[in-house]
Design a protein around this motif. Structure first.
Motif, PDB file in Angstrom:
ATOM      1  N   VAL A 111       0.857  -1.187   0.000  1.00 40.28           N
ATOM      2  CA  VAL A 111       0.000   0.000   0.000  1.00 40.28           C
ATOM      3  C   VAL A 111       0.887   1.229   0.000  1.00 40.28           C
ATOM      4  N   LEU A 126     -10.001  -0.655  -0.830  1.00 46.11           N
ATOM      5  CA  LEU A 126      -8.667  -0.650  -1.424  1.00 46.11           C
ATOM      6  C   LEU A 126      -8.823  -0.392  -2.914  1.00 46.11           C
ATOM      7  N   ARG A 129      -3.385   0.895  -5.124  1.00 44.14           N
ATOM      8  CA  ARG A 129      -2.466   0.781  -3.979  1.00 44.14           C
ATOM      9  C   ARG A 129      -2.762   1.844  -2.926  1.00 44.14           C
ATOM     10  N   THR A 130      -3.998   2.349  -2.952  1.00 47.50           N
ATOM     11  CA  THR A 130      -4.435   3.340  -1.966  1.00 47.50           C
ATOM     12  C   THR A 130      -5.481   2.706  -1.054  1.00 47.50           C
ATOM     13  N   LEU A 131      -5.215   2.716   0.218  1.00 50.70           N
ATOM     14  CA  LEU A 131      -6.129   2.162   1.207  1.00 50.70           C
ATOM     15  C   LEU A 131      -6.945   3.302   1.820  1.00 50.70           C
ATOM     16  N   ALA A 152      -6.786  -5.756   3.316  1.00 50.07           N
ATOM     17  CA  ALA A 152      -6.021  -5.081   2.264  1.00 50.07           C
ATOM     18  C   ALA A 152      -5.093  -6.035   1.529  1.00 50.07           C
TER      19      ALA A 152
END
Length: 309
Positions: A111, A126, A129-131, A152
């Protein structure tokens, strides 16, 4: 009064005021409040009367229930409420950085960015790659953070489903739901009455009358959905919304199918299950005789008449 004096107190200027000036107001913009020594009074009665009038006027200003601008108190600064997180941009960035660091220490990998959000329904998501995490989880215990990490890093829906219970079990305060109000149309009252009666009958037939009586609403804004069950929140009660166009275009029989679909969601919510189209929903849908899926094909009444004619 001499313009050289900026104090408000018992300093009655250097010279004896004239009789015409004895009733003039005192300074209204003092910088300090002092009690200067009083001058020796003159022997003349006019001076005594002037002093008496000035002192009386001073006490009136000091003790009057009406606050003049000179005596308006400065309000105290509000004390920060420790029960609610700060909402400033800097505070949110700091909380995001701290939470990201905690997650990485617990094993979060893959992440690149973390975003704290404030929504009613989406708690964790998710995207690439952004949580994205609801801000209510910023101070969540380690067990909940580990469940978020498992969500995630999961490789499929089955692995994510195992983390759902632990994540949603953590009580997060959601903002109030602002339901859009629509103007009523002719016939809505009678149609809603019929839907409420159908809800009662279907609850008795398929759910042993265990479902609560909740509001039903008609909507003209549903472009693709036939109906919707809203579980509500702390601020709003649950409700079932039916598409007005769906009822008029596809007929009452199809509307009852949709209503029963939403009642299965109501049953999920009231029995403490996730409101989704998973295994429990599909099994209950089969039990009550409706399509065990999130979507279904419906035929407009005009085409049905043409096909049967």
């Amino acid at each position: 009064m001499s313009s050289r004096h900026t104090q408000l107190g018992f300093d009655f200027i250097d010279a004896v005021p004239a009789a015409s000036e004895s009733s003039s107001p005192m300074a209204t913009r003092p910088t300090t409040l002092v009690a200067a020594p009083a001058l020796a009074p003159a022997a003349s009665p006019s001076f005594t009367q002037s002093v008496t009038a000035t002192v009386s006027q001073l006490f009136t200003q000091l003790f009057s229930p009406v606050l003049t601008p000179a005596f308006v108190p400065v309000p105290p600064r509000p004390v920060a409420d420790g029960t609610r997180p700060a909402r400033g941009r800097t505070a949110v960035r700091a909380r995001t950085a701290v939470l990201f660091s905690r997650l990485e220490d617990l094993g979060l990998r893959g992440v690149d960015a973390l975003v704290l959000m404030r929504t009613r329904t989406v708690m964790v998501s998710l995207i690439g790659r952004t949580l994205r995490i609801h801000e209510g989880y910023a101070e969540a215990p380690e067990s909940v953070l580990r469940a978020i990490i498992a969500f995630a890093t999961a490789r499929n829906k089955t692995e994510r489903a195992t983390t759902r219970e632990a994540i949603l079990a953590f009580d997060v305060e959601r903002g109030p739901s602002l339901r859009r109000q629509e103007p009523g149309r002719p016939g809505d009252v009678a149609m809603i009455a019929q839907l409420l009666e159908a809800h009662r009958n279907l609850s008795e037939k398929w759910f042993d009358s265990a479902l609560s009586v909740i509001p039903l609403r008609l909507s003209g804004r549903m472009a693709t959905r036939l109906g919707h069950y809203d579980p509500g929140s702390r601020h709003t009660p649950p409700e079932i919304v039916m598409s007005r166009t769906h009822i008029t275009r596809h007929g009452w029989r199809e509307a009852m199918h949709t209503l029963l679909h939403e009642m299965v969601h109501q049953w999920q919510h009231e029995t403490g299950q996730p409101v989704d189209h998973g295994t429990a929903f599909r099994q209950k849908a089969r039990d009550v005789g409706i399509t065990p899926a999130a979507r279904r094909d419906v035929t407009p009444l005009e085409k049905k008449r043409t096909a049967t004619g």
